[in-house]
Design a protein around this motif. Structure first.
Motif, PDB file in Angstrom:
ATOM      1  N   VAL A   1      33.561  45.173  44.466  1.00 30.39           N
ATOM      2  CA  VAL A   1      33.265  46.604  44.340  1.00 30.39           C
ATOM      3  C   VAL A   1      33.761  47.353  45.574  1.00 30.39           C
ATOM      4  O   VAL A   1      33.931  46.768  46.646  1.00 30.39           O
ATOM      5  N   ASP A   2      33.966  48.651  45.391  1.00 26.17           N
ATOM      6  CA  ASP A   2      34.420  49.502  46.494  1.00 26.17           C
ATOM      7  C   ASP A   2      33.265  50.135  47.248  1.00 26.17           C
ATOM      8  O   ASP A   2      33.449  50.682  48.330  1.00 26.17           O
ATOM      9  N   SER A   3      32.058  50.080  46.667  1.00 30.10           N
ATOM     10  CA  SER A   3      30.890  50.698  47.274  1.00 30.10           C
ATOM     11  C   SER A   3      29.695  49.771  47.150  1.00 30.10           C
ATOM     12  O   SER A   3      29.519  49.112  46.108  1.00 30.10           O
ATOM     13  N   PRO A   4      28.852  49.693  48.165  1.00 30.89           N
ATOM     14  CA  PRO A   4      27.649  48.846  48.059  1.00 30.89           C
ATOM     15  C   PRO A   4      26.672  49.334  46.999  1.00 30.89           C
ATOM     16  O   PRO A   4      25.736  48.604  46.647  1.00 30.89           O
ATOM     17  N   PHE A   5      26.886  50.532  46.484  1.00 31.26           N
ATOM     18  CA  PHE A   5      25.980  51.084  45.480  1.00 31.26           C
ATOM     19  C   PHE A   5      26.535  50.945  44.063  1.00 31.26           C
ATOM     20  O   PHE A   5      25.919  51.406  43.101  1.00 31.26           O
ATOM     21  N   ALA A   6      27.691  50.301  43.922  1.00 31.86           N
ATOM     22  CA  ALA A   6      28.287  50.090  42.603  1.00 31.86           C
ATOM     23  C   ALA A   6      27.664  48.876  41.928  1.00 31.86           C
ATOM     24  O   ALA A   6      27.307  47.894  42.592  1.00 31.86           O
ATOM     25  N   PHE A   7      27.543  48.929  40.619  1.00 31.35           N
ATOM     26  CA  PHE A   7      26.989  47.800  39.861  1.00 31.35           C
ATOM     27  C   PHE A   7      27.972  46.639  39.828  1.00 31.35           C
ATOM     28  O   PHE A   7      27.609  45.482  40.039  1.00 31.35           O
ATOM     29  N   SER A   8      29.215  46.929  39.533  1.00 31.78           N
ATOM     30  CA  SER A   8      30.259  45.909  39.493  1.00 31.78           C
ATOM     31  C   SER A   8      31.607  46.604  39.550  1.00 31.78           C
ATOM     32  O   SER A   8      31.699  47.837  39.492  1.00 31.78           O
ATOM     33  N   GLY A   9      32.664  45.807  39.650  1.00 28.99           N
ATOM     34  CA  GLY A   9      33.999  46.372  39.550  1.00 28.99           C
ATOM     35  C   GLY A   9      34.329  46.723  38.110  1.00 28.99           C
ATOM     36  O   GLY A   9      33.636  46.314  37.172  1.00 28.99           O
ATOM     37  N   ASN A  10      35.395  47.456  37.911  1.00 32.54           N
ATOM     38  CA  ASN A  10      35.843  47.874  36.583  1.00 32.54           C
ATOM     39  C   ASN A  10      36.439  46.672  35.849  1.00 32.54           C
ATOM     40  O   ASN A  10      37.466  46.135  36.273  1.00 32.54           O
ATOM     41  N   PRO A  11      35.834  46.221  34.755  1.00 29.66           N
ATOM     42  CA  PRO A  11      36.347  45.024  34.071  1.00 29.66           C
ATOM     43  C   PRO A  11      37.749  45.203  33.516  1.00 29.66           C
ATOM     44  O   PRO A  11      38.463  44.223  33.284  1.00 29.66           O
ATOM     45  N   PHE A  12      38.168  46.459  33.292  1.00 31.07           N
ATOM     46  CA  PHE A  12      39.466  46.721  32.681  1.00 31.07           C
ATOM     47  C   PHE A  12      40.523  47.176  33.686  1.00 31.07           C
ATOM     48  O   PHE A  12      41.601  47.615  33.302  1.00 31.07           O
ATOM     49  N   SER A  13      40.209  47.048  34.986  1.00 31.06           N
ATOM     50  CA  SER A  13      41.145  47.521  36.006  1.00 31.06           C
ATOM     51  C   SER A  13      42.439  46.706  36.019  1.00 31.06           C
ATOM     52  O   SER A  13      43.503  47.235  36.328  1.00 31.06           O
ATOM     53  N   ASP A  14      42.361  45.415  35.692  1.00 29.52           N
ATOM     54  CA  ASP A  14      43.551  44.571  35.571  1.00 29.52           C
ATOM     55  C   ASP A  14      43.251  43.498  34.545  1.00 29.52           C
ATOM     56  O   ASP A  14      43.235  42.304  34.846  1.00 29.52           O
ATOM     57  N   PHE A  15      42.998  43.941  33.309  1.00 29.95           N
ATOM     58  CA  PHE A  15      42.555  43.048  32.244  1.00 29.95           C
ATOM     59  C   PHE A  15      43.587  41.934  32.035  1.00 29.95           C
ATOM     60  O   PHE A  15      44.759  42.192  31.784  1.00 29.95           O
ATOM     61  N   GLY A  16      43.134  40.695  32.157  1.00 32.64           N
ATOM     62  CA  GLY A  16      44.047  39.575  32.023  1.00 32.64           C
ATOM     63  C   GLY A  16      44.859  39.274  33.259  1.00 32.64           C
ATOM     64  O   GLY A  16      45.655  38.330  33.285  1.00 32.64           O
ATOM     65  N   LEU A  17      44.704  40.075  34.320  1.00 31.74           N
ATOM     66  CA  LEU A  17      45.282  39.833  35.651  1.00 31.74           C
ATOM     67  C   LEU A  17      46.810  39.839  35.677  1.00 31.74           C
ATOM     68  O   LEU A  17      47.434  39.183  36.517  1.00 31.74           O
ATOM     69  N   ALA A  18      47.426  40.612  34.791  1.00 35.80           N
ATOM     70  CA  ALA A  18      48.892  40.693  34.793  1.00 35.80           C
ATOM     71  C   ALA A  18      49.410  41.280  36.098  1.00 35.80           C
ATOM     72  O   ALA A  18      50.405  40.804  36.663  1.00 35.80           O
ATOM     73  N   ALA A  19      48.762  42.331  36.603  1.00 38.15           N
ATOM     74  CA  ALA A  19      49.219  42.963  37.846  1.00 38.15           C
ATOM     75  C   ALA A  19      49.048  42.025  39.037  1.00 38.15           C
ATOM     76  O   ALA A  19      49.928  41.931  39.901  1.00 38.15           O
ATOM     77  N   LEU A  20      47.915  41.331  39.088  1.00 41.80           N
ATOM     78  CA  LEU A  20      47.681  40.401  40.196  1.00 41.80           C
ATOM     79  C   LEU A  20      48.730  39.290  40.194  1.00 41.80           C
ATOM     80  O   LEU A  20      49.241  38.895  41.252  1.00 41.80           O
ATOM     81  N   ALA A  21      49.059  38.809  39.017  1.00 40.78           N
ATOM     82  CA  ALA A  21      50.029  37.716  38.906  1.00 40.78           C
ATOM     83  C   ALA A  21      51.433  38.145  39.307  1.00 40.78           C
ATOM     84  O   ALA A  21      52.264  37.296  39.654  1.00 40.78           O
ATOM     85  N   ALA A  22      51.705  39.443  39.277  1.00 41.69           N
ATOM     86  CA  ALA A  22      53.032  39.957  39.640  1.00 41.69           C
ATOM     87  C   ALA A  22      53.095  40.422  41.090  1.00 41.69           C
ATOM     88  O   ALA A  22      54.150  40.854  41.556  1.00 41.69           O
ATOM     89  N   GLY A  23      51.996  40.352  41.811  1.00 38.43           N
ATOM     90  CA  GLY A  23      51.943  40.834  43.183  1.00 38.43           C
ATOM     91  C   GLY A  23      52.645  39.918  44.166  1.00 38.43           C
ATOM     92  O   GLY A  23      52.924  38.749  43.875  1.00 38.43           O
ATOM     93  N   GLU A  24      52.895  40.438  45.354  1.00 39.30           N
ATOM     94  CA  GLU A  24      53.607  39.671  46.376  1.00 39.30           C
ATOM     95  C   GLU A  24      52.806  38.457  46.846  1.00 39.30           C
ATOM     96  O   GLU A  24      53.372  37.438  47.223  1.00 39.30           O
ATOM     97  N   SER A  25      51.487  38.568  46.848  1.00 44.92           N
ATOM     98  CA  SER A  25      50.641  37.462  47.308  1.00 44.92           C
ATOM     99  C   SER A  25      50.012  36.691  46.153  1.00 44.92           C
ATOM    100  O   SER A  25      48.959  36.076  46.300  1.00 44.92           O
TER     101      SER A  25
END
Length: 408
Positions: free
Chosen positions: A64-88
């Motif tokens: 999460v971006d804030s200590p007061f958030a319930f959770s991160g956005n489940p659809f922010s990178d659904f299936g992690l396609a963006a993460l898999a294409a990242g430099e790291s």
């Protein structure tokens, strides 16, 4: 990150994943012969379902971006396609895989409380919903920047210490397990001594696999820290567990007259549970004392179900909830530099208590609501006649042991 560190991360991931089949053997040996397949299938079902959900959206929810958030956005990178294409991506995806194994075993642990009487389909539905509303948000709170992670800064106190899952894994699973015991009720004929383990070697094998995999659980996270604290964590994981075995057996001998193999295995698990949050923040001597406390107290705590009248079939509450609370709160007294009895004041104890109680109450309520809704709709518990007949053949159409009678 260098290739050696990444390789260690892969090995740690495999070790923690191996823990869930180990749990299946541990739980499978503890139940009756006609329920062992059902018991083991709940662990393997958790691997399949929770592992899938973690990749689809669970990882996104666990930060999460804030200590007061319930959770991160489940659809922010659904299936992690963006993460898999990242430099790291090479490093990041190992981290995702490692995190999935924690989610899997947390959910699988809960199943031990409802052995012998749960429908597999209902369990799978519970596992998916609880992972989504229970584990994924709690992981964000504890490790992903949420309220527990930020509690020390918010209150001007030391940070909450939960190195590998005292709150997020064990208190979480133990509280959820307790809730499900109320939803499903007691097994038929539930009394002390009425449901004995059908395969003690399975129990020992399962405990051994769990202990083996637990080095990935505790030491594994150090792959991101260049293994800077790996020696201490490794030694504490051995020491606390060994001391807990001895303490459990002593209590068992004094209480029941005989030390048992199941007691030794249970003591090992209790020690592993307790050292999980504390493995990086205790000197070896204090880790040994933690093992003694956890082994002795958990050996007594498993009797609570008979006195209080809830049927926690395989002692998830007595070992994981109680052991997780012991390990988490123990840090308030003995954490290196910040513990109350080591000159650190009350701050560490305060944040440990708040985090432990907060996770415990939330997990209990969420699990109870989900379980109750399932019970009142599709039904969570099998019919009484199916429980008596054996749910392996009724639910899965299989038997663990095929006996052939030779005709003369």
């Amino acid at each position: 990150m260098d290739a050696g560190s990444i390789a260690f991360g892969v090995v740690a991931t495999a070790l923690v994943l191996f823990m869930t089949p180990g749990l299946a053997f541990f739980y499978g040996g503890l139940v009756r012969a006609k329920s062992v397949i059902s018991m083991m299938m709940m662990s393997f079902g958790a691997i399949g379902l929770v592992g899938t959900l973690w990749i689809l959206y669970g990882y996104n929810m666990a930060a999460v971006d804030s200590p007061f958030a319930f959770s991160g956005n489940p659809f922010s990178d659904f299936g992690l396609a963006a993460l898999a294409a990242g430099e790291s991506a090479n490093t990041d995806l190992v981290g995702v895989a490692y995190g999935s194994t924690f989610a899997i075993i947390t959910v699988a642990l809960i199943s031990g409380a409802i052995a012998d009487r749960a429908k597999f389909g209902a369990w799978m539905l519970f596992a998916g919903v609880f992972a989504t509303l229970g584990y994924f948000p709690i992981a964000a709170w504890v490790w992903g920047g949420g309220w527990a992670y930020s509690l020390g800064d918010l209150l001007g106190l030391p940070a909450v210490i939960d190195y590998a899952g005292g709150t997020a894994v064990h208190i979480n699973a133990g509280a959820a397990a307790l809730a499900l015991t109320f939803v499903l009720g007691k097994r038929i004929g539930f009394t002390k001594g009425s449901h004995k383990p059908h395969n003690v070697p399975f129990v020992i094998l399962g405990a051994a696999v769990l202990w083996f995999g637990w080095f990935g659980f505790n030491v594994g996270a150090e792959w991101l820290n260049e293994l800077g604290n790996a020696g201490l964590i490794t030694l504490n994981t051995i020491g606390a567990t060994a001391a807990a075995i001895v303490a459990w057996l002593v209590v068992e001998k004094l209480k029941d007259g005989k030390p048992t193999a199941v007691g030794a295995a249970s003591g090992a698990v209790a020690g592993l549970v307790a050292i999980t949050p504390a493995c990086a923040n205790l000197t070896p001597g204090w880790a040994l004392l933690l093992g003694v406390v956890a082994g002795a107290v958990c050996a007594l705590a498993i009797e609570l179900k008979f006195k209080l009248g809830f049927d926690d079939s395989l002692d998830v509450v007595g070992i994981h909830l109680v052991g997780g609370l012991i390990g988490t709160l123990y840090l308030g007294f003995f954490a290196t530099e910040t513990g109350l009895l080591l000159g650190g004041g009350f701050g560490q104890l305060i944040v440990q208590v708040i985090a432990a109680v907060g996770v415990m109450v939330y997990a209990f309520v969420v699990a109870f609501v989900i379980g109750f809704a399932i019970e009142k709709t599709i039904g969570f518990r099998v019919k009484n006649e199916d429980e008596l007949a054996g749910i392996d053949s009724i639910v899965h159409g299989e038997e663990a042991y095929a006996y052939e009678i030779e005709r003369v």
